[in-house]
Design a protein around this motif. Structure first.
Motif, PDB file in Angstrom:
ATOM      1  N   ALA A  42      12.587  -9.881   1.984  1.00 33.49           N
ATOM      2  CA  ALA A  42      11.217 -10.246   1.607  1.00 33.49           C
ATOM      3  C   ALA A  42      11.136 -11.726   1.221  1.00 33.49           C
ATOM      4  O   ALA A  42      10.105 -12.377   1.421  1.00 33.49           O
ATOM      5  CB  ALA A  42      10.728  -9.367   0.456  1.00 33.49           C
ATOM      6  N   GLN A  43      12.223 -12.262   0.659  1.00 31.90           N
ATOM      7  CA  GLN A  43      12.297 -13.694   0.358  1.00 31.90           C
ATOM      8  C   GLN A  43      12.773 -14.491   1.572  1.00 31.90           C
ATOM      9  O   GLN A  43      12.198 -15.526   1.912  1.00 31.90           O
ATOM     10  CB  GLN A  43      13.278 -13.946  -0.792  1.00 31.90           C
ATOM     11  N   HIS A  60       0.862  -1.183   0.000  1.00 31.55           N
ATOM     12  CA  HIS A  60       0.000   0.000   0.000  1.00 31.55           C
ATOM     13  C   HIS A  60       0.901   1.236   0.000  1.00 31.55           C
ATOM     14  O   HIS A  60       1.612   1.505   0.969  1.00 31.55           O
ATOM     15  CB  HIS A  60      -0.896  -0.031   1.247  1.00 31.55           C
ATOM     16  N   ASP A  61       0.896   1.975  -1.098  1.00 34.14           N
ATOM     17  CA  ASP A  61       1.856   3.062  -1.292  1.00 34.14           C
ATOM     18  C   ASP A  61       1.889   4.092  -0.163  1.00 34.14           C
ATOM     19  O   ASP A  61       2.982   4.543   0.205  1.00 34.14           O
ATOM     20  CB  ASP A  61       1.587   3.761  -2.629  1.00 34.14           C
ATOM     21  N   PRO A  62       0.752   4.509   0.418  1.00 30.66           N
ATOM     22  CA  PRO A  62       0.838   5.547   1.453  1.00 30.66           C
ATOM     23  C   PRO A  62       1.635   5.154   2.697  1.00 30.66           C
ATOM     24  O   PRO A  62       2.069   6.030   3.442  1.00 30.66           O
ATOM     25  CB  PRO A  62      -0.639   5.796   1.816  1.00 30.66           C
ATOM     26  N   VAL A  63       1.812   3.857   2.940  1.00 29.38           N
ATOM     27  CA  VAL A  63       2.564   3.441   4.125  1.00 29.38           C
ATOM     28  C   VAL A  63       3.892   2.776   3.774  1.00 29.38           C
ATOM     29  O   VAL A  63       4.638   2.364   4.666  1.00 29.38           O
ATOM     30  CB  VAL A  63       1.730   2.489   5.016  1.00 29.38           C
ATOM     31  N   ALA A  64       4.201   2.663   2.505  1.00 32.61           N
ATOM     32  CA  ALA A  64       5.392   1.927   2.091  1.00 32.61           C
ATOM     33  C   ALA A  64       6.675   2.561   2.624  1.00 32.61           C
ATOM     34  O   ALA A  64       7.600   1.859   3.055  1.00 32.61           O
ATOM     35  CB  ALA A  64       5.448   1.826   0.568  1.00 32.61           C
ATOM     36  N   LYS A  65       6.767   3.885   2.637  1.00 31.29           N
ATOM     37  CA  LYS A  65       7.989   4.547   3.092  1.00 31.29           C
ATOM     38  C   LYS A  65       8.278   4.206   4.556  1.00 31.29           C
ATOM     39  O   LYS A  65       9.431   3.999   4.939  1.00 31.29           O
ATOM     40  CB  LYS A  65       7.869   6.058   2.912  1.00 31.29           C
ATOM     41  N   TRP A  93       7.691  -0.496   4.609  1.00 28.74           N
ATOM     42  CA  TRP A  93       8.210  -1.521   3.684  1.00 28.74           C
ATOM     43  C   TRP A  93       9.699  -1.697   3.964  1.00 28.74           C
ATOM     44  O   TRP A  93      10.570  -1.139   3.283  1.00 28.74           O
ATOM     45  CB  TRP A  93       7.973  -1.136   2.232  1.00 28.74           C
ATOM     46  N   ASN A  94      10.000  -2.464   4.995  1.00 31.48           N
ATOM     47  CA  ASN A  94      11.364  -2.739   5.423  1.00 31.48           C
ATOM     48  C   ASN A  94      11.356  -4.095   6.117  1.00 31.48           C
ATOM     49  O   ASN A  94      10.302  -4.745   6.208  1.00 31.48           O
ATOM     50  CB  ASN A  94      11.888  -1.630   6.341  1.00 31.48           C
TER      51      ASN A  94
END
Length: 317
Positions: free
Chosen positions: A257-258, A203-208, A211-212
């Protein structure tokens, strides 16, 4: 002030991992303030809501199918929204988000979800409030991101940091069978079938913020944690270019992620290269773009699949 007496008192990992997380902040008072400001700033919004009650749109929006796409609006619902005055369409959709948030407590009580999820939805609600205050025009039925927010506030999509989980998904029989007997055995025997599954989406709005590696670890733990409340789900899966084994050598910084999945109980199968995989893989990396251009890398989608038993065992839920 609204006091949330049913939220879990115990600490949750998010409180140490993510400084921007707001799951403990009460949202009820802010809900009323944002709603009042939206109505004050858009003349005619109350009349638009009276002409198209939210209940009518919601009834036209929901599918009776167990597997369906979150971003496909049924024609009847799309026609209802299209009939709204153009200048009030986005404010009306913002008000729809707020109307759904107002009903969250009752829905959550009936969900069977672990109490921790109440906090993660609250974090999501604060972000939605921010978006409405900053620019109501983000609410647009043509935008994938808005659909995710709409299903989140409906308490159908599940917030989980690096991913949002969509519980009405399934695996393609063609993809599973084409990948060979090992994949077919895992899906049909280990998982018990190819649908329904929880499917992960970025979800782009929370990726920053999320997404880690910590965000991914929490996304998978929360998927395992929610499964007891979704007894029909065969497991969880995601499809993406970054599950390609080649990415570990080209972009090792996102190998987590893998690594958090493959080798821990998840099964990986090849989907294939396509325009979407190429666009997504080359959008943010000069290294991947250059390798694609010189023919040493072809962005390729892979699916990573967990049976419900395997992910619950791996993440201790």
């Amino acid at each position: 002030m609204f006091i949330d007496t049913t939220a879990p008192a115990k600490a949750v990992p998010a409180e140490d991992l993510f400084p921007s997380w707001r799951g403990r902040e009460p949202y009820r008072d802010r809900l009323g303030d944002v709603s009042e400001a939206l109505r004050r700033s858009h003349e005619g919004l109350d009349a638009a809501i009276e002409a198209l009650p939210f209940e009518r749109f919601e009834a036209a929006s929901r599918s009776k199918a167990s597997v369906f796409k979150y971003n496909e609006v049924p024609p009847a619902a799309a026609a209802l929204a299209e009939a709204l005055p153009e200048q009030l369409r986005s404010p009306w959709l913002c008000a729809l988000l707020l109307w759904n948030i107002e009903r969250f407590e009752e829905r959550f009580a009936a969900s069977g979800f672990d109490g921790e999820f109440k906090l993660h939805y609250a974090d999501c609600f604060h972000r939605v409030f921010d978006q409405i205050e900053a620019d109501p025009d983000f609410a647009d039925l043509s935008k994938d991101s808005f659909h995710k927010d709409l299903w989140l506030v409906r308490m159908v999509m599940i917030p989980a940091f690096a991913q949002v989980w969509w519980p009405h998904s399934g695996l393609s029989a063609k993809d599973v069978i084409r990948s060979g007997i090992g994949s077919a055995a895992y899906v049909f025997l280990r998982c018990g079938g190819r649908q329904p599954f929880l499917e992960g989406h970025t979800h782009d709005p929370v990726a920053k913020a999320y997404w880690n590696e910590n965000g991914w670890r929490e996304a998978l733990r929360l998927a395992a944690l929610v499964l007891p409340a979704l007894p029909e789900a065969r497991g969880v899966f995601g499809t993406a270019w970054f599950y390609d084994p080649a990415v570990k050598e080209i972009s090792p910084r996102i190998a987590f992620a893998q690594d958090l999945q493959v080798g821990r109980g998840a099964h990986r199968l090849k989907i294939g290269s396509n325009e979407g995989a190429i666009t997504n893989a080359t959008a943010t990396s000069a290294e991947r773009r250059n390798r694609y251009r010189d023919g040493t890398y072809l962005p390729t989608d892979y699916a990573v699949i967990w049976s419900r038993k395997d992910i619950r065992e791996a993440y201790g839920c």
